[in-house]
Scaffold this motif. Structure first.
Motif, PDB file in Angstrom:
ATOM      1  N   PRO A  21       7.627   1.486  16.056  1.00 25.70           N
ATOM      2  CA  PRO A  21       7.165   2.445  17.183  1.00 25.70           C
ATOM      3  C   PRO A  21       7.860   1.794  18.600  1.00 25.70           C
ATOM      4  N   ALA A  22       8.093   0.546  18.594  1.00 30.09           N
ATOM      5  CA  ALA A  22       8.745   0.017  19.958  1.00 30.09           C
ATOM      6  C   ALA A  22      10.246   1.075  20.165  1.00 30.09           C
TER       7      ALA A  22
ATOM      8  N   ALA B  28      10.091   4.294  20.758  1.00 28.90           N
ATOM      9  CA  ALA B  28       9.856   4.742  22.229  1.00 28.90           C
ATOM     10  C   ALA B  28      10.998   4.223  23.304  1.00 28.90           C
TER      11      ALA B  28
ATOM     12  N   LYS C 157      12.393   1.140  23.340  1.00 31.69           N
ATOM     13  CA  LYS C 157      12.308  -0.087  23.900  1.00 31.69           C
ATOM     14  C   LYS C 157      13.326  -1.021  23.184  1.00 31.69           C
TER      15      LYS C 157
END
Ligand code: ADP
Length: 211
Positions: free
Chosen positions: A84-85, A88, A90
Motif C-alpha cells: 500500500p505504501a 501511494a 511513498k
C-alpha cells in the motif's frame, strides 16, 4: 505512481540501524514521505513471528521452518505495509528483506538458494527493493561492536557468519544493479555519504523515467 523501496542488509553489528536512521532523515529532508519497517516484524503477525524467531531460543525450529516463518512475516508486511505504501508513492526503507533469508538460511544454512528466492517470490508477490544496501565488514569486527549487547550476539558462530557474509557478497555480484556493497568498517559519516551517492542514482533514474 509507485514509490521507491530500499532495504539495508548485512550481518548484525555492521551499522544497519545507525545508517538507516541517517538515510531516512536525508530522504525526508529531500521531500520523501518515508515509511520505515523491519523484516521480520512491522505487523501484528510479523511481530508475533519475530518474537518466536529471534527470542524463543528453547523452541526447536529447523532451518526450513525458520525460513518459512520469516517468509510468513514478510508476506504480511508486503500485503499490509509495503504494497500500500508503494502504491501511494511513498518511500519504503526496510531493516533487512528477502536477501537476508537467502544469505542466512540459504548460503549459510544449507537450504537450496534458488528455492529460497522462489518461496520469496510467492511471499512478496514479486515486490522487491529497488536498491539493497549491503553493509559489509569482517565478522569479528562487527561482533566486537556488539559487546555488551548479548541479546544480539548471534550464537551460530564465526564460520556460519562468514558463510552469511559470503552469501551477501555473492548475491550482490549476481545483481550489481540492485544490490550495492558498502565497506562498513569506516566512520559513520563516510559510509552514509556513499549510501547517499548510490541511492541518488536510483532516485534520479526513477525521476528520469517519469519525466
Ligand atoms: P546493526 O543494526 O547492523 O546490528 P547498529 O547500527 O545497531 O548495527 O550498530 C551496532 C553498534 O555499532 C552500535 O553500538 C552502533 O552505535 C555502533 N556503530 C554503528 N556504526 C558504526 C561505525 N561506523 N563505527 C563504529 N561504531 C559503529
Amino acid at each position: 505512481m509507485t514509490g521507491l523501496f530500499f532495504s539495508f542488509d548485512g550481518i548484525d553489528g555492521v551499522g544497519k540501524s545507525t545508517q538507516m536512521e541517517l538515510f531516512c532523515d536525508w530522504l525526508r529532508d529531500n521531500g520523501h514521505e518515508v515509511v520505515q519497517c523491519r523484516d521480520p516484524g512491522g505487523t501484528q503477525l510479523g511481530e508475533a513471528l519475530r518474537e518466536i524467531i529471534l527470542h524463543q531460543h528453547d523452541m526447536p525450529v529447523c532451518t526450513a521452518a525458520e525460513m518459512l516463518l520469516y517468509m510468513a512475516s514478510r508476506a504480511q508486511l508486503v500485503a499490509e505495509v509495503i504494497g500500500p505504501a508503494l502504491a501511494a508513492g511513498k518511500t519504503i526503507v526496510s531493516d533487512r528483506f528477502l536477501v537476508s533469508n537467502v544469505a542466512y538460511q540459504g548460503h549459510a544454512g544449507g537450504v537450496d538458494v534458488d528455492a529460497v528466492w522462489a518461496v520469496g517470490a510467492v511471499a512478496t508477490d514479486g515486490v522487491h527493493p529497488d536498491l539493497t544496501l549491503v553493509l559489509d565488514m569482517p565478522v569479528e569486527r562487527a561482533a566486537s561492536r556488539l559487546i555488551g549487547d548479548l541479546d544480539r550476539i548471534e550464537s551460530r558462530g564465526v564460520d556460519f557468519l562468514n558463510r552469511v557474509r559470503e552469501g551477501f557478497l555473492l548475491e550482490a555480484k549476481r545483481a550489481p544493479d540492485r544490490i550495492a556493497v558498502l565497506d562498513a568498517a569506516r566512520d559513520i559519516e563516510s559510509i552514509q555519504a556513499d549510501i547517499r551517492v548510490v541511492a541518488e542514482r536510483v532516485i534520479d533514474a526513477r525521476g528520469e523515467a517519469r519525466a
